[in-house]
Design a protein around this motif. Structure first.
Motif, PDB file in Angstrom:
ATOM      1  N   THR A  67       0.840  -1.227   0.071  1.00  0.00           N
ATOM      2  CA  THR A  67      -0.033   0.229  -0.111  1.00  0.00           C
ATOM      3  C   THR A  67       0.998   1.200  -0.101  1.00  0.00           C
ATOM      4  OG1 THR A  67      -1.864   1.180   1.338  1.00  0.00           O
ATOM      5  CG2 THR A  67      -0.092   0.041   2.625  1.00  0.00           C
ATOM      6  N   VAL A  68       0.177   2.198  -0.476  1.00  0.00           N
ATOM      7  CA  VAL A  68       0.860   3.632  -0.407  1.00  0.00           C
ATOM      8  C   VAL A  68      -0.360   4.584  -0.015  1.00  0.00           C
ATOM      9  CG1 VAL A  68       2.061   5.698  -1.384  1.00  0.00           C
ATOM     10  CG2 VAL A  68       2.614   3.435  -2.240  1.00  0.00           C
ATOM     11  N   LYS A  69      -0.199   5.170   1.271  1.00  0.00           N
ATOM     12  CA  LYS A  69      -1.207   6.279   1.556  1.00  0.00           C
ATOM     13  C   LYS A  69      -0.772   7.742   1.102  1.00  0.00           C
ATOM     14  CE  LYS A  69      -3.190   3.038   3.862  1.00  0.00           C
ATOM     15  NZ  LYS A  69      -4.612   2.621   3.257  1.00  0.00           N
ATOM     16  N   MET A 104       4.457  28.951 -10.895  1.00  0.00           N
ATOM     17  CA  MET A 104       2.904  28.835 -10.625  1.00  0.00           C
ATOM     18  C   MET A 104       2.812  27.294 -10.014  1.00  0.00           C
ATOM     19  SD  MET A 104      -0.056  28.770 -13.605  1.00  0.00           S
ATOM     20  CE  MET A 104       0.786  27.189 -14.315  1.00  0.00           C
ATOM     21  N   LEU A 105       2.234  27.223  -8.994  1.00  0.00           N
ATOM     22  CA  LEU A 105       1.632  26.037  -8.545  1.00  0.00           C
ATOM     23  C   LEU A 105       0.620  24.901  -9.287  1.00  0.00           C
ATOM     24  CD1 LEU A 105       1.849  23.978  -6.003  1.00  0.00           C
ATOM     25  CD2 LEU A 105      -0.416  25.444  -4.985  1.00  0.00           C
ATOM     26  N   HIS A 106       0.932  23.879  -9.504  1.00  0.00           N
ATOM     27  CA  HIS A 106      -0.217  23.083 -10.308  1.00  0.00           C
ATOM     28  C   HIS A 106      -0.811  22.336  -9.099  1.00  0.00           C
ATOM     29  CE1 HIS A 106      -1.678  19.551 -12.421  1.00  0.00           C
ATOM     30  NE2 HIS A 106      -1.818  20.340 -13.451  1.00  0.00           N
ATOM     31  N   HIS A 107      -0.125  21.644  -8.244  1.00  0.00           N
ATOM     32  CA  HIS A 107      -0.780  20.680  -7.160  1.00  0.00           C
ATOM     33  C   HIS A 107       0.356  20.376  -6.243  1.00  0.00           C
ATOM     34  CE1 HIS A 107       0.440  17.247  -9.650  1.00  0.00           C
ATOM     35  NE2 HIS A 107       0.276  16.331  -8.555  1.00  0.00           N
ATOM     36  N   THR A 108      -0.156  19.752  -5.082  1.00  0.00           N
ATOM     37  CA  THR A 108       0.923  19.257  -4.023  1.00  0.00           C
ATOM     38  C   THR A 108       0.204  17.812  -3.661  1.00  0.00           C
ATOM     39  OG1 THR A 108      -0.053  19.961  -1.999  1.00  0.00           O
ATOM     40  CG2 THR A 108       1.416  21.416  -2.994  1.00  0.00           C
ATOM     41  N   LYS A 109       1.075  16.935  -3.115  1.00  0.00           N
ATOM     42  CA  LYS A 109       0.713  15.632  -2.757  1.00  0.00           C
ATOM     43  C   LYS A 109       1.780  15.076  -1.679  1.00  0.00           C
ATOM     44  CE  LYS A 109       2.828  12.876  -6.554  1.00  0.00           C
ATOM     45  NZ  LYS A 109       2.423  11.917  -7.583  1.00  0.00           N
ATOM     46  N   ALA A 110       1.111  14.272  -1.020  1.00  0.00           N
ATOM     47  CA  ALA A 110       2.050  13.373  -0.258  1.00  0.00           C
ATOM     48  C   ALA A 110       1.968  11.905  -0.373  1.00  0.00           C
ATOM     49  CB  ALA A 110       1.825  13.673   1.523  1.00  0.00           C
ATOM     50  N   HIS A 111       3.051  11.114  -0.510  1.00  0.00           N
ATOM     51  CA  HIS A 111       2.748   9.718  -0.335  1.00  0.00           C
ATOM     52  C   HIS A 111       3.642   9.131   0.668  1.00  0.00           C
ATOM     53  CE1 HIS A 111       2.160   9.071  -4.964  1.00  0.00           C
ATOM     54  NE2 HIS A 111       1.139   9.439  -4.355  1.00  0.00           N
ATOM     55  N   LEU A 112       2.963   8.158   1.648  1.00  0.00           N
ATOM     56  CA  LEU A 112       3.400   7.614   2.646  1.00  0.00           C
ATOM     57  C   LEU A 112       3.488   5.988   2.401  1.00  0.00           C
ATOM     58  CD1 LEU A 112       4.135   7.157   5.949  1.00  0.00           C
ATOM     59  CD2 LEU A 112       1.878   7.437   6.567  1.00  0.00           C
ATOM     60  N   LYS A 113       4.893   5.787   2.290  1.00  0.00           N
ATOM     61  CA  LYS A 113       5.038   4.213   2.182  1.00  0.00           C
ATOM     62  C   LYS A 113       5.177   3.686   3.670  1.00  0.00           C
ATOM     63  CE  LYS A 113       6.905   3.829  -2.434  1.00  0.00           C
ATOM     64  NZ  LYS A 113       7.971   3.231  -3.242  1.00  0.00           N
ATOM     65  N   PRO A 114       4.410   2.746   4.250  1.00  0.00           N
ATOM     66  CA  PRO A 114       4.330   2.289   5.381  1.00  0.00           C
ATOM     67  C   PRO A 114       5.798   1.222   5.593  1.00  0.00           C
ATOM     68  CG  PRO A 114       2.703   1.248   4.283  1.00  0.00           C
ATOM     69  CD  PRO A 114       3.046   2.420   3.440  1.00  0.00           C
ATOM     70  N   PRO A 115       6.238   0.909   6.685  1.00  0.00           N
ATOM     71  CA  PRO A 115       7.287  -0.201   6.774  1.00  0.00           C
ATOM     72  C   PRO A 115       7.046  -1.367   6.278  1.00  0.00           C
ATOM     73  CG  PRO A 115       7.131   1.242   8.939  1.00  0.00           C
ATOM     74  CD  PRO A 115       6.055   1.505   8.016  1.00  0.00           C
ATOM     75  N   GLU A 116       7.545  -1.913   5.700  1.00  0.00           N
ATOM     76  CA  GLU A 116       7.465  -3.527   5.223  1.00  0.00           C
ATOM     77  C   GLU A 116       6.485  -3.933   4.368  1.00  0.00           C
ATOM     78  OE1 GLU A 116       7.034  -5.652   8.934  1.00  0.00           O
ATOM     79  OE2 GLU A 116       9.058  -5.314   9.549  1.00  0.00           O
ATOM     80  N   LYS A 117       5.562  -2.889   4.055  1.00  0.00           N
ATOM     81  CA  LYS A 117       4.584  -3.093   2.842  1.00  0.00           C
ATOM     82  C   LYS A 117       4.375  -2.155   1.994  1.00  0.00           C
ATOM     83  CE  LYS A 117       0.793  -2.006   6.167  1.00  0.00           C
ATOM     84  NZ  LYS A 117      -0.467  -2.388   6.959  1.00  0.00           N
ATOM     85  N   GLY A 118       5.160  -0.973   1.747  1.00  0.00           N
ATOM     86  CA  GLY A 118       4.948   0.079   1.082  1.00  0.00           C
ATOM     87  C   GLY A 118       5.348  -0.312  -0.623  1.00  0.00           C
ATOM     88  N   ALA A 119       4.269  -0.032  -1.242  1.00  0.00           N
ATOM     89  CA  ALA A 119       4.078  -0.590  -2.566  1.00  0.00           C
ATOM     90  C   ALA A 119       5.124   0.279  -3.545  1.00  0.00           C
ATOM     91  CB  ALA A 119       2.842  -0.306  -3.213  1.00  0.00           C
ATOM     92  N   SER A 120       5.588  -0.225  -4.623  1.00  0.00           N
ATOM     93  CA  SER A 120       6.401   0.388  -5.560  1.00  0.00           C
ATOM     94  C   SER A 120       5.514   1.012  -6.624  1.00  0.00           C
ATOM     95  CB  SER A 120       7.193  -0.737  -6.298  1.00  0.00           C
ATOM     96  OG  SER A 120       6.495  -1.574  -6.885  1.00  0.00           O
ATOM     97  N   TYR A 121       6.318   1.966  -7.184  1.00  0.00           N
ATOM     98  CA  TYR A 121       5.799   2.511  -8.506  1.00  0.00           C
ATOM     99  C   TYR A 121       6.419   2.351  -9.663  1.00  0.00           C
ATOM    100  CZ  TYR A 121       2.583   5.596  -5.902  1.00  0.00           C
ATOM    101  OH  TYR A 121       1.285   5.784  -4.717  1.00  0.00           O
ATOM    102  N   PRO A 122       5.784   1.679 -10.700  1.00  0.00           N
ATOM    103  CA  PRO A 122       6.659   1.658 -12.111  1.00  0.00           C
ATOM    104  C   PRO A 122       7.132   2.717 -12.511  1.00  0.00           C
ATOM    105  CG  PRO A 122       4.311   1.437 -12.248  1.00  0.00           C
ATOM    106  CD  PRO A 122       4.223   1.506 -10.746  1.00  0.00           C
TER     107      PRO A 122
END
Length: 265
Positions: A67-69, A104-122
Motif C-alpha cells: 500500500t501507499v497512503k 506557478m503551483l499546479h498541485h501538491t501531494k504526499a505519499h506515505l510508504k509504511p514499513p515492510e509493505k510500502g508499494a512500488s511505483y513503476p
C-alpha cells in the motif's frame, strides 16, 4: 539564499534532475514533519489508497498486501504546507532550474510508504497526467525521511527527459495509470537517489522515474509540489486541481481577469 551554480544547472539540463542536500531544515522541517503525521492520523479512516491498483472509481481497492497512503493538496489541510511552498531557498532553486521567476503551483501531494509493505511505483513520466505546451513542469520532491532502495526510495533514468514524451503502456495494458515500457526501462537499470530528511530532488516531468517497494522497518514519507512556468499553457484534458495557478513567485501576465470567468481555476 541558495542559488545553483552553473555546473548544477548544466547537470540538470543534462540529466533532467538535481539533488539538493538539506534544503529544508531546522524548525521548518520539524513542523512540516509533525503536521504531516498529524494529517495522516486525522485521515486514517478515509480512503487514501494511492498505489497504482484498481481505479479511482473504486477508491483503488485491491487484494494486494502492499500500500501507499496519499493525500493531495496539503496546503488545503494545514497552513504549514502552504508556507513551505514559499520557502525562499526552494523557490531560488526552482527558478534557476526553470529559467524563470514566474513560478506557478499546479498541485501538491504526499505519499506515505509504511514499513515492510510500502508499494512500488513503476517507471513512468508525469507528462501524460498534465501535458503542457512548453514542457516547463517540474516536481520538487521533498524528503521527510531518509530514503534508500530498501525503504521505497526514488529511482531515475538520468537524461531520459531528452527523449520527450514516451509511449504510454498503461492504457495498452488495461491500466488506469500511465507508465513507460518496463522492459525498456526496468527499475533495476535505474539510478537510486539516496537521500536524507530535508533533501529535495527537482526533476522534469519528462524524466523517467519510479520507486521501489518498502521492505524495511522504516517509513518513507515525501511531500511533492508540481510547478510550472506561469506562461506555459496546458494542452488540455487534465482534471482541475484546487490551487492550480496559485503564484508562488513572479507574475502571470496571461491570467484572465474577466468577471464572467472568475470561478474558473
Amino acid at each position: 539564499m541558495v542559488r545553483l551554480t552553473k555546473e548544477q544547472i548544466q547537470f540538470y539540463k543534462d540529466n533532467g534532475y538535481i539533488h539538493l542536500k538539506k534544503l529544508i531544515k531546522g524548525r521548518e522541517l520539524q513542523r512540516v514533519s509533525e503536521e504531516y503525521d498529524n494529517l495522516f492520523r486525522r485521515k486514517n479512516a478515509e480512503k487514501t489508497e494511492s498505489s497504482w491498483v484498481g481505479s479511482d472509481d473504486t477508491f483503488r481497492e485491491s487484494d494486494s498486501p502492499y500500500t501507499v497512503k496519499g493525500i493531495h493538496n496539503l496546503q488545503m489541510h494545514h497552513a504549514v504546507f502552504g508556507k513551505l511552498l514559499y520557502n525562499a531557498d526552494l523557490l531560488d532553486a526552482v527558478q534557476d532550474v526553470m529559467g524563470t521567476e514566474n513560478i506557478m503551483l499546479h498541485h501538491t501531494k504526499a505519499h506515505l510508504k509504511p514499513p515492510e509493505k510500502g508499494a512500488s511505483y513503476p517507471m513512468h513520466q508525469d507528462y501524460p497526467y498534465f501535458p503542457y505546451e512548453k514542457d516547463s513542469m517540474v516536481a520538487a520532491f521533498i524528503h521527510l525521511d531518509e530514503a534508500t532502495p530498501e525503504n521505497g526510495g526514488l529511482f531515475v533514468y538520468p537524461g531520459s527527459h531528452k527523449l520527450g514524451p514516451l509511449e504510454d503502456f498503461g492504457p495498452k495494458e488495461g491500466s488506469h495509470f500511465h507508465y513507460v515500457d518496463q522492459k525498456k526501462f526496468p527499475i533495476e537499470g535505474a539510478t537510486p537517489v539516496i537521500a536524507e530528511a530535508g533533501d529535495v530532488v527537482i526533476f522534469s516531468y519528462l524524466l523517467v522515474h519510479g520507486s521501489s517497494a518498502n521492505s524495511s522497518a522504516r517509513p518513507r514519507r515525501m511531500f511533492l509540489a508540481q510547478l510550472a512556468d506561469a506562461h506555459d499553457r496546458p494542452k488540455g484534458g487534465e482534471r482541475s486541481q484546487p490551487g492550480r495557478g496559485w503564484m508562488l513567485r513572479g507574475v502571470n501576465l496571461h491570467r484572465d481577469a474577466t468577471v464572467a470567468n472568475r470561478a474558473r481555476d
